[in-house]
Design a protein around this motif. Structure first.
Motif, PDB file in Angstrom:
ATOM      1  N   ALA A 165       0.849  -1.196   0.000  1.00  0.00           N
ATOM      2  CA  ALA A 165       0.000   0.000   0.000  1.00  0.00           C
ATOM      3  C   ALA A 165       0.884   1.245   0.000  1.00  0.00           C
ATOM      4  O   ALA A 165       2.094   1.171   0.241  1.00  0.00           O
ATOM      5  CB  ALA A 165      -0.923  -0.005   1.203  1.00  0.00           C
ATOM      6  N   GLU A 166       0.253   2.389  -0.235  1.00  0.00           N
ATOM      7  CA  GLU A 166       1.017   3.633  -0.421  1.00  0.00           C
ATOM      8  C   GLU A 166       1.743   4.078   0.836  1.00  0.00           C
ATOM      9  O   GLU A 166       2.700   4.866   0.749  1.00  0.00           O
ATOM     10  CB  GLU A 166       0.096   4.758  -0.908  1.00  0.00           C
ATOM     11  N   ASP A 268      -0.635  13.781  -2.353  1.00  0.00           N
ATOM     12  CA  ASP A 268      -1.141  12.418  -2.264  1.00  0.00           C
ATOM     13  C   ASP A 268      -0.383  11.539  -3.247  1.00  0.00           C
ATOM     14  O   ASP A 268       0.019  12.028  -4.312  1.00  0.00           O
ATOM     15  CB  ASP A 268      -2.629  12.397  -2.639  1.00  0.00           C
ATOM     16  N   PHE A 270      -0.484   7.574  -5.190  1.00  0.00           N
ATOM     17  CA  PHE A 270      -1.347   6.428  -5.481  1.00  0.00           C
ATOM     18  C   PHE A 270      -0.617   5.399  -6.330  1.00  0.00           C
ATOM     19  O   PHE A 270       0.089   5.768  -7.278  1.00  0.00           O
ATOM     20  CB  PHE A 270      -2.594   6.868  -6.261  1.00  0.00           C
ATOM     21  N   SER A 315      -6.320  -0.522  -3.956  1.00  0.00           N
ATOM     22  CA  SER A 315      -7.577  -0.098  -3.331  1.00  0.00           C
ATOM     23  C   SER A 315      -7.639   1.393  -3.024  1.00  0.00           C
ATOM     24  O   SER A 315      -8.674   2.027  -3.186  1.00  0.00           O
ATOM     25  CB  SER A 315      -7.872  -0.933  -2.084  1.00  0.00           C
ATOM     26  N   ARG A 316      -6.521   1.993  -2.625  1.00  0.00           N
ATOM     27  CA  ARG A 316      -6.593   3.417  -2.256  1.00  0.00           C
ATOM     28  C   ARG A 316      -6.847   4.285  -3.498  1.00  0.00           C
ATOM     29  O   ARG A 316      -7.605   5.263  -3.440  1.00  0.00           O
ATOM     30  CB  ARG A 316      -5.290   3.830  -1.550  1.00  0.00           C
ATOM     31  N   GLU A 319     -10.524   4.043  -4.090  1.00  0.00           N
ATOM     32  CA  GLU A 319     -11.386   4.720  -3.107  1.00  0.00           C
ATOM     33  C   GLU A 319     -11.219   6.232  -3.127  1.00  0.00           C
ATOM     34  O   GLU A 319     -12.193   6.978  -3.070  1.00  0.00           O
ATOM     35  CB  GLU A 319     -11.058   4.208  -1.697  1.00  0.00           C
ATOM     36  N   VAL A 320      -9.986   6.715  -3.179  1.00  0.00           N
ATOM     37  CA  VAL A 320      -9.738   8.154  -3.002  1.00  0.00           C
ATOM     38  C   VAL A 320      -9.679   8.897  -4.341  1.00  0.00           C
ATOM     39  O   VAL A 320     -10.247   9.970  -4.494  1.00  0.00           O
ATOM     40  CB  VAL A 320      -8.439   8.378  -2.188  1.00  0.00           C
TER      41      VAL A 320
END
Ligand code: UD1
Length: 344
Positions: A165-166, A268, A270, A315-316, A319-320
């Protein structure tokens, strides 16, 4: 929106330019046309202006009225040897620093940055006994004996790969990775200082039509595809069980358009991946099967410094950022097996 696209003549930039235009954006396309990426005498594509992002006044000239910068220009690959360090630092990091300063001066406060999964280093591993672990580098004696998976640093058991994940630790292991992380760090500091927004897109293994032919800086997709083109078979290192995420260039372009249109604030990052992990042997096999009469050769050889597994968590981004890749690698690799490559 009026978008400044750097690296617009490259493999990924070309597809982003088309996708941005399709979405109704006005694209100011620039590229330095570096010989390493485009050959010695490559012609400038019609809509592209020749700009080296390290040149502050040239960058200032093209920033007029720009709403967002989509920064793809970079020297890629893992780096051949230490002599490549100044090139990565100059084209990737110094250029990004110049771009950020000129964006500040021009009042442009939005950046989409091409980053890479290489910022994570060696991926994430879970021991069946001890849970999440940070394995030691693979031992030469293991590799020579055909034991390719990492071992648990506590009990020595073989460990399994897990999705990255990030928020995973960022531990660059190559000059290229160091330069990509530095780009992210400069952009993060710029975002905090100016209140600007930055979306760093960490591409996983990108493939697709128009990919440059095999060079010393190429990833495995270009190497396998170029081998098939010249009548050779893909040579698979280790046992072929290395896991990666292969993401189609059109999905990467779509992620950039989504990021350009996003209203996210601050910094951010991703993962940009397909979400469908695949082994290197399966990639080689898919390419061979699509061409018919060839099979990959599993050599058992290894390259020092190679990462065993690195597989992204999509997934992030879903979602974001609201980005989901749509091209299944099984179909994309089938098409890639015979798609045109770009000469250098
Ligand atoms: C690659 C890129 C990296 C990029 C990332 C995401 C290089 C050298 N690495 O990392 O810069 O950011 O994708 O797009 O460009 N292999 C073979 N046979 C070959 C060549 C490689 O089996 O002929 C194997 C390697 O041993 C390795 C795997 O394929 O296990 C992937 O190799 P490669 O694409 O070079 O490196 P990545 O770590 O995936």
């Amino acid at each position: 929106m009026r978008v400044l696209l750097t690296g617009a003549a490259g493999f990924i930039g070309t597809r982003i330019a088309a996708r941005l235009a399709d979405a109704g954006h006005e694209v100011v396309a620039v590229d330095a046309m570096l010989p390493a990426a485009h050959g010695q005498d490559a012609e400038l594509p019609g809509a592209v202006r020749r700009v080296d992002v390290r040149d502050a006044s040239a960058v200032a000239d093209v920033l007029d009225g720009i709403d967002v910068v989509c920064h793809q220009a970079a020297v890629v690959g893992a780096g051949v040897d230490a002599a490549d360090a100044p090139s990565y630092a100059s084209h990737n990091d110094f250029a990004t620093a110049v771009l950020l300063a000129e964006m500040f001066a021009a009042g442009c406060r939005r950046l989409v940055l091409a980053s890479s999964m290489v910022v994570y280093g060696q991926g994430r591993y879970v021991c069946p006994q001890h849970g999440d672990v940070d394995p030691l580098p693979r031992r030469r004696s293991d590799l020579d004996a055909g034991v390719f998976d990492h071992r648990c640093p506590i009990g020595g058991e073989p460990v399994d790969w897990a999705l990255v994940a990030e928020d995973a630790p960022l531990r660059p292991r190559s000059l290229y990775a160091a330069s990509k992380l530095a780009q992210e760090n400069y952009a993060l500091a710029w975002s905090e200082a100016t209140g600007g927004s930055v979306i760093a897109l960490r591409y996983h293994n990108v493939y697709g039509p128009g990919m440059p032919r095999d060079t010393p800086y190429s990833g495995v997709a270009a190497i396998f595809r170029s081998a098939l083109e010249s009548g050779d078979v893909p040579r698979v290192f280790e046992d072929g069980g290395q896991m990666r995420d292969f993401v189609h260039v059109d999905d990467v372009a779509a992620a950039n358009v989504t990021a350009v249109e996003s209203g996210l604030q601050g910094f951010d990052a991703f993962n940009v991946c397909s979400g469908r992990p695949v082994s290197i042997l399966d990639v080689a096999t898919a390419l061979c099967e699509a061409r018919g009469d060839v099979s990959p050769l599993v050599t058992g050889q290894y390259r020092s410094g190679d990462v065993r597994h690195i597989v992204a968590d999509p997934s992030r981004a879903a979602e974001v950022l609201d980005f989901r890749a749509v091209i299944d690698p099984a179909e994309g690799l089938h098409e890639f097996a015979t798609a045109p490559l770009r000469g250098i």
